[in-house]
Write a protein that holds these residues in place. Structure first.
Motif, short mmCIF file in Angstrom:
data_model
loop_
_atom_site.label_atom_id
_atom_site.label_comp_id
_atom_site.label_asym_id
_atom_site.label_seq_id
_atom_site.Cartn_x
_atom_site.Cartn_y
_atom_site.Cartn_z
N GLY A 43 0.45 -1.48 0.31
CA GLY A 43 0.07 0.08 0.00
C GLY A 43 1.09 1.26 -0.15
N VAL A 44 2.09 1.18 0.82
CA VAL A 44 2.66 2.21 0.74
C VAL A 44 3.67 2.91 0.26
CG1 VAL A 44 4.42 3.80 1.86
CG2 VAL A 44 3.03 2.90 3.83
N ALA A 45 4.05 1.29 -0.73
CA ALA A 45 4.49 1.28 -2.36
C ALA A 45 3.62 1.72 -2.87
CB ALA A 45 5.01 0.23 -2.90
N ALA A 46 2.93 1.69 -3.37
CA ALA A 46 1.54 2.56 -4.39
C ALA A 46 1.04 3.75 -4.27
CB ALA A 46 0.37 1.54 -4.06
N MET A 47 1.52 4.56 -2.81
CA MET A 47 1.15 5.70 -2.79
C MET A 47 2.12 7.35 -2.83
SD MET A 47 -1.50 5.94 0.36
CE MET A 47 -0.86 4.85 1.81
N LEU A 48 3.58 6.03 -2.71
CA LEU A 48 4.85 7.17 -2.78
C LEU A 48 4.12 8.12 -4.03
CD1 LEU A 48 7.36 5.43 -1.48
CD2 LEU A 48 6.24 7.45 0.20
N PRO A 49 4.60 9.50 -3.61
CA PRO A 49 4.74 9.90 -5.14
C PRO A 49 6.22 9.94 -5.53
CG PRO A 49 5.03 11.55 -2.58
CD PRO A 49 4.69 9.97 -2.22
N ALA A 50 6.62 8.94 -5.89
CA ALA A 50 7.15 9.15 -6.43
C ALA A 50 7.28 7.90 -7.75
CB ALA A 50 8.60 8.89 -5.86
N THR A 51 8.58 7.57 -8.55
CA THR A 51 8.46 6.11 -9.88
C THR A 51 10.64 6.18 -9.30
OG1 THR A 51 9.04 7.92 -11.50
CG2 THR A 51 6.48 5.86 -10.96
N GLY A 52 10.51 5.02 -10.42
CA GLY A 52 12.33 4.52 -9.97
C GLY A 52 12.72 4.59 -9.16
N ALA A 53 14.13 5.31 -9.17
CA ALA A 53 15.07 5.39 -7.99
C ALA A 53 14.74 5.65 -7.29
CB ALA A 53 16.39 5.87 -9.15
N LEU A 54 13.57 7.43 -7.36
CA LEU A 54 13.78 7.58 -6.11
C LEU A 54 12.54 7.30 -5.25
CD1 LEU A 54 13.37 10.86 -4.23
CD2 LEU A 54 11.42 11.35 -6.30
N HIS A 55 11.63 6.06 -6.35
CA HIS A 55 11.12 5.44 -5.20
C HIS A 55 11.48 4.04 -4.54
CE1 HIS A 55 7.68 2.35 -4.53
NE2 HIS A 55 6.84 3.77 -4.90
N THR A 56 13.33 3.97 -5.18
CA THR A 56 13.11 3.27 -4.54
C THR A 56 14.02 3.27 -3.29
OG1 THR A 56 13.88 1.75 -6.65
CG2 THR A 56 15.21 1.45 -4.79
N ARG A 57 14.53 4.92 -2.89
CA ARG A 57 15.26 5.09 -2.38
C ARG A 57 14.40 6.05 -0.99
NH1 ARG A 57 16.00 10.21 0.01
NH2 ARG A 57 15.30 11.42 -2.01
N LEU A 58 13.16 6.17 -1.56
CA LEU A 58 11.84 6.05 -0.25
C LEU A 58 11.61 5.37 0.10
CD1 LEU A 58 9.58 8.94 -2.39
CD2 LEU A 58 11.49 9.05 -0.36
N MET A 59 11.56 4.15 -0.86
CA MET A 59 10.94 2.59 0.26
C MET A 59 11.75 2.23 1.34
SD MET A 59 7.90 1.74 -0.07
CE MET A 59 8.13 -0.07 0.38
N GLY A 60 13.63 3.00 1.25
CA GLY A 60 13.82 2.06 2.27
C GLY A 60 14.15 3.08 3.48
#
Ligand SMILES: Cc1cc2nc3c(=O)[nH]c(=O)nc-3n(C[C@H](O)[C@H](O)[C@H](O)COP(=O)(O)OP(=O)(O)OC[C@H]3O[C@@H](n4cnc5c(N)ncnc54)[C@H](O)[C@@H]3O)c2cc1C
Ligand code: SF4
Length: 502
Positions: free
Chosen positions: A325-342
């Motif tokens: 759910g968090v991964a789907a909601m994060l306002p980012a894609t690609g490398a930024l998304h990976t960094r945020l999920m980290g």
């Protein structure tokens, strides 16, 4: 409680059929069974033992949510989460119990002809809260995500306080939204339906009602489709009965009434739908928050919520998603998304929920399923923009290093000055994307002859038809509705029982 599941065609008869087994249906069935009536509850979802809830999003969303959690308004401006299964949305909800503000009830008395409702609700709240063992969440059980809300509100001097809940034996696993494997929720499935069943009520699962049968202005029965475990039709059913209590939820009850051509002289069935939508705002902290641990919501900020002030229509509470759910909601894609999920363990999140003034409506598709028509109006979009700004302020005051906003494009703010500047940001549909877990209305109760339902829960257009769920609200409540729906379900159940005994 041993619900019956028949994977094929069947027929049955009962004095009264309750359609749906969530908050409203459970309470109505409980009241009717206690009054000694022959009750049959029909639920489209499965009966599932809590011990089988495996806390995995990819499994539990499909098992406990309508459309596997993907239901949305027709224009996709709001995702709408609603439950299914014996116990309805009380299986996966977060167990907050918040009574309606007395001032809102006074407005309903004045504007919707609901004289006497405040006193009747007060009695019903007492009964339901006692039965479901509602209590304040102990301070010692507050998790770090909730502490952020408390500390941020205190730092800003904003109104805040503890929440009440219906849980006994909770181990704080944090998985409420995916169903409680520890059976700690004092909900329809654990408390009301088993007691109704012990008093003779029968419950049939995997039975989707598609039509309320009626002739010469009165109810004669219901018919529908029997479903397999995946929700596909495997047979047809028909039940003869003298009364039907609709408790299929705001959205589904209206759709069923429309699909059944229930007489509606005021042309109000399906109208007046509100959603109480919210967005998710995340804050990044230096320390670990681990928001998935513990009771998800135990503290609220009510500084910007007032039942009658159009400029204060935002309720802020902690919210925390599981990884998908968090991964789907994060306002980012690609490398930024990976960094945020980290940074998942360092995230806190809140949701500003809107006491909406928008009224949408429900129609029925060819199978009698609900279609939700709702586009937030300009005043609501402006208020939600402020809700984002207030949420950002709250998280920063609570210690966030930076705040991520689900705007288009995504924004990051790091200071209170930046957060406050968001108040003037123009608001647009889908910016931010909204999600609603509290649909209300569609079969509103009211004193006027045009209201589809009278103040006791009795449908005006068809004798023998009653309504006992979230459809009854004549406006958005601005707060989570479950305890009020339980209370209204009880009142409708009692009124229906009295009319059957008369
Ligand atoms: C994630 C989430 C968290 C929530 N947390 C809270 C909270 O903490 N506090 C709070 O107050 N509220 C909360 N809610 C909302 C609350 O759970 C609902 O408002 C409440 O359960 C609605 O009660 P209801 O009886 O109207 O409908 P439901 O509880 O949704 O029950 C309706 C039932 O009818 C069944 N049904 C539908 N159509 C048919 C048909 N045609 N035939 C047969 N059966 C049918 C459905 O399968 C469902 O089981 C939450 C909701 C969600 C989604
Ligand atoms: S937090 Fe408590 S009520 Fe929620 S799922 Fe875990 S044990 Fe159950």
């Amino acid at each position: 409680m041993t619900p019956i599941t028949t994977r094929g065609s069947w027929t049955d008869a009962a004095t009264v059929v309750v359609v749906g087994s969530g908050a409203g249906g459970g309470a109505a069935a409980w009241a009717l069974a206690r009054a000694g009536h022959d009750v049959l509850v029909l639920e489209m979802g499965e009966h599932q033992a809590p011990a089988t809830f495996d806390q995995r999003e990819e499994n539990m969303l499909a098992r406990l949510f309508q459309d596997a959690g993907s239901r949305a308004s027709v224009d996709y401006s709001v995702g709408v989460l609603q439950g299914k299964g014996v116990g309805g949305s009380t299986l996966h909800n977060l167990n907050l119990c918040k009574r309606l503000d007395p001032e809102l009830l006074d407005v309903w008395v004045a504007e919707h002809g609901l004289a006497g409702l405040p006193a009747r609700m007060s009695e019903a709240y007492d009964v339901i809260e006692r039965t479901l063992q509602v209590s304040e969440v102990e301070a010692s059980r507050m998790n770090a995500n909730n502490r952020v809300v408390r500390d941020g509100a205190r730092a800003l001097g904003w109104r805040n306080g503890p929440l009440r809940h219906n849980r006994v034996g909770c181990v704080g696993s944090g998985f409420c939204e995916l169903g409680c494997a520890y059976d700690a929720k004092m909900n329809s499935a654990r408390v009301l339906l088993p007691e109704a069943s012990a008093r003779g009520a029968r419950i049939r699962a995997a039975a989707r009602v598609t039509r309320i049968e009626h002739a010469f202005g009165r109810v004669t029965g219901v018919s529908g489709v029997a479903l397999d475990a995946a929700g596909a039709p495997v047979g047809a059913f028909r039940v003869r009965c003298d009364a039907v209590v609709l408790a299929a939820s705001a959205t589904a009850s209206s759709a069923l009434a429309l699909a059944s051509a229930v007489p509606d002289p005021g042309r109000r069935i399906g109208r007046g739908l509100t959603l109480h939508p919210g967005a998710t705002v995340g804050g990044l902290f230096n320390e670990r928050i681990e928001g998935w641990k513990g009771i998800p919501q135990s503290w609220e900020c009510t500084e910007h919520l007032h039942p009658t002030d159009p400029e204060r229509r935002i309720w802020i509470v902690p919210v925390f998603g599981h990884p998908v759910g968090v991964a789907a909601m994060l306002p980012a894609t690609g490398a930024l998304h990976t960094r945020l999920m980290g940074q998942f363990a360092h995230l806190a999140a809140v949701t500003p929920m809107l006491h909406d003034s928008t009224f949408g409506h429900v129609t029925a598709d060819r199978g009698g399923r609900p279609r939700i028509h709702y586009t937030p109006n300009a005043a609501d979009l402006r208020m939600m923009a402020r809700g984002l700004a207030w949420s950002a302020e709250l998280l920063l005051a609570g210690g966030a290093r930076e705040v991520w906003l689900p705007t288009a494009p995504p924004l990051v703010v790091r200071t209170l000055v930046e957060a406050r500047a968001l108040h003037d940001r123009p608001a647009r549909v889908l910016d931010p994307p909204l999600a609603a877990v509290h649909p209300m209305g569609g079969l509103a109760m009211g004193g006027a002859a045009s209201a589809p339902v009278d103040p006791t829960g009795r449908a005006r257009g068809l004798r023998g038809l009653w309504v006992a769920d979230g459809s009854l609200f004549p406006s958005s409540t601005g707060v989570p509705p479950q305890i009020s729906i339980y209370a209204l379900g009880l009142l409708t159940g009692q009124a229906c029982a009295a009319s059957l005994s008369a």
